[in-house]
Design an enzyme around this catalytic site. Structure first.
Site, PDB file in Angstrom:
ATOM      1  N   LYS A  84       0.840  -1.207   0.000  1.00 52.50           N
ATOM      2  CA  LYS A  84       0.000   0.000   0.000  1.00 52.50           C
ATOM      3  C   LYS A  84       0.878   1.262   0.000  1.00 52.50           C
ATOM      4  O   LYS A  84       2.093   1.174   0.133  1.00 52.50           O
ATOM      5  CB  LYS A  84      -0.930  -0.013   1.225  1.00 52.50           C
ATOM      6  CG  LYS A  84      -1.858  -1.223   1.246  1.00 52.50           C
ATOM      7  CD  LYS A  84      -2.665  -1.339  -0.024  1.00 52.50           C
ATOM      8  CE  LYS A  84      -3.722  -2.425   0.027  1.00 52.50           C
ATOM      9  NZ  LYS A  84      -3.171  -3.780   0.208  1.00 52.50           N
TER      10      LYS A  84
HETATM   11  C1  LIG Z   1      -9.324  -2.941  -1.675  1.00 58.15           C
HETATM   12  C2  LIG Z   1      -8.690  -3.702  -0.548  1.00 58.15           C
HETATM   13  N1  LIG Z   1      -9.389  -3.862   0.591  1.00 58.15           N
HETATM   14  C3  LIG Z   1      -8.877  -4.523   1.640  1.00 58.15           C
HETATM   15  C4  LIG Z   1      -7.610  -5.084   1.575  1.00 58.15           C
HETATM   16  C5  LIG Z   1      -7.098  -5.837   2.750  1.00 58.15           C
HETATM   17  O1  LIG Z   1      -5.956  -5.234   3.303  1.00 58.15           O
HETATM   18  P1  LIG Z   1      -5.064  -5.952   4.389  1.00 58.15           P
HETATM   19  O2  LIG Z   1      -3.988  -6.681   3.634  1.00 58.15           O
HETATM   20  O3  LIG Z   1      -4.498  -4.842   5.230  1.00 58.15           O
HETATM   21  O4  LIG Z   1      -5.922  -6.879   5.160  1.00 58.15           O
HETATM   22  C6  LIG Z   1      -6.841  -4.942   0.419  1.00 58.15           C
HETATM   23  C7  LIG Z   1      -5.509  -5.539   0.343  1.00 58.15           C
HETATM   24  O5  LIG Z   1      -4.920  -5.734  -0.690  1.00 58.15           O
HETATM   25  C8  LIG Z   1      -7.398  -4.232  -0.684  1.00 58.15           C
HETATM   26  O6  LIG Z   1      -6.712  -4.098  -1.821  1.00 58.15           O
END
Ligand SMILES: Cc1ncc(COP(=O)(O)O)c(C=O)c1O
Length: 211
Positions: free
Chosen positions: A191
């Site tokens: 991210k």
């Molecule tokens: C749009 C979206 N939502 C939620 C997530 C979940 O993130 P995390 O890896 O912090 O659980 C991601 C992860 O790639 C994502 O791209």
């Protein structure tokens, strides 16, 4: 020919920027003895709150956990429906299924890849409880339209802001508008800002929550 690799070296999907300051920060944390929820997690929450200009902020394990908890906090369960986008990471949808609710997918706009706000109402039924827009790749969805639809149908809005740390919509930081009940960020290493994932496990949240 077909077995020949296209590149000599592995091409990562993304590479986090980790410098000496971050390495020193990790060493400092390890030396402090606070390797789970400690003063740095609290500072992170305070700084994020100030950055986004919001009254509450909670550091969790990751965005997946955050989305799960927000759906739970709204009491979404069997018989309920949640509208979200057809184009996202799996957990935006799987969390709805895990709660026994039904995800209703709305197609995306070809130019933004964000859910097409003008097609949300086609999917709303008496069982629909929430809309989860995803600001894909850091580009905010058309939130004014989404909030207007949500208000007219009595639906909660949870922003999946996993890609959107620091982005602005109509001049305000994503996640700062009270018309959305929750906004969830991700700090996974791919991210735009990373903590190498989250800071706190949900099982300890009730005891340590600061609001
Ligand atoms: C749009 C979206 N939502 C939620 C997530 C979940 O993130 P995390 O890896 O912090 O659980 C991601 C992860 O790639 C994502 O791209």
């Amino acid at each position: 020919m077909k077995d020949r690799p296209r590149r000599e070296t592995f091409l990562p999907f993304s590479r986090p920027m980790i410098g000496e300051e971050e390495i020193a920060g990790v060493v400092d944390t390890l030396r402090s003895g606070w390797v789970t929820t400690g003063p740095k997690a609290a500072r992170f929450e305070e700084e994020l709150k100030a950055f986004n200009g919001v009254p509450h902020c909670l550091a969790l394990l990751n965005a997946t956990t955050g989305l799960e908890m927000t759906l739970g906090a709204l009491g979404i369960g069997p018989g309920d429906e949640v509208i979200t986008t057809a184009h996202t990471f799996v957990c935006t949808v799987s969390n709805v299924v895990l709660r026994g609710a039904v995800p209703l997918l709305v197609d995306v706009e070809p130019d933004t890849m964000n859910l097409d706000a003008d097609r949300i109402e086609e999917r709303i039924t008496p069982r629909t409880k929430a809309i989860v827009p995803v600001h894909y790749g850091g580009l905010p969805c058309r939130m004014e339209r989404i909030w207007e639809i949500a208000a007219r149908h009595g639906l909660a809005v949870i922003e999946d802001a996993a890609h959107t740390m620091g982005a602005r919509y109509a001049g305000n930081r994503i996640g700062s508008d009270p018309r959305s009940v929750f906004s969830v960020y991700s700090f996974h290493p791919n991210k735009n800002m990373t903590t190498l994932e989250g800071a706190r496990s949900p099982s300890t949240m009730r005891d340590t929550r600061r609001t």
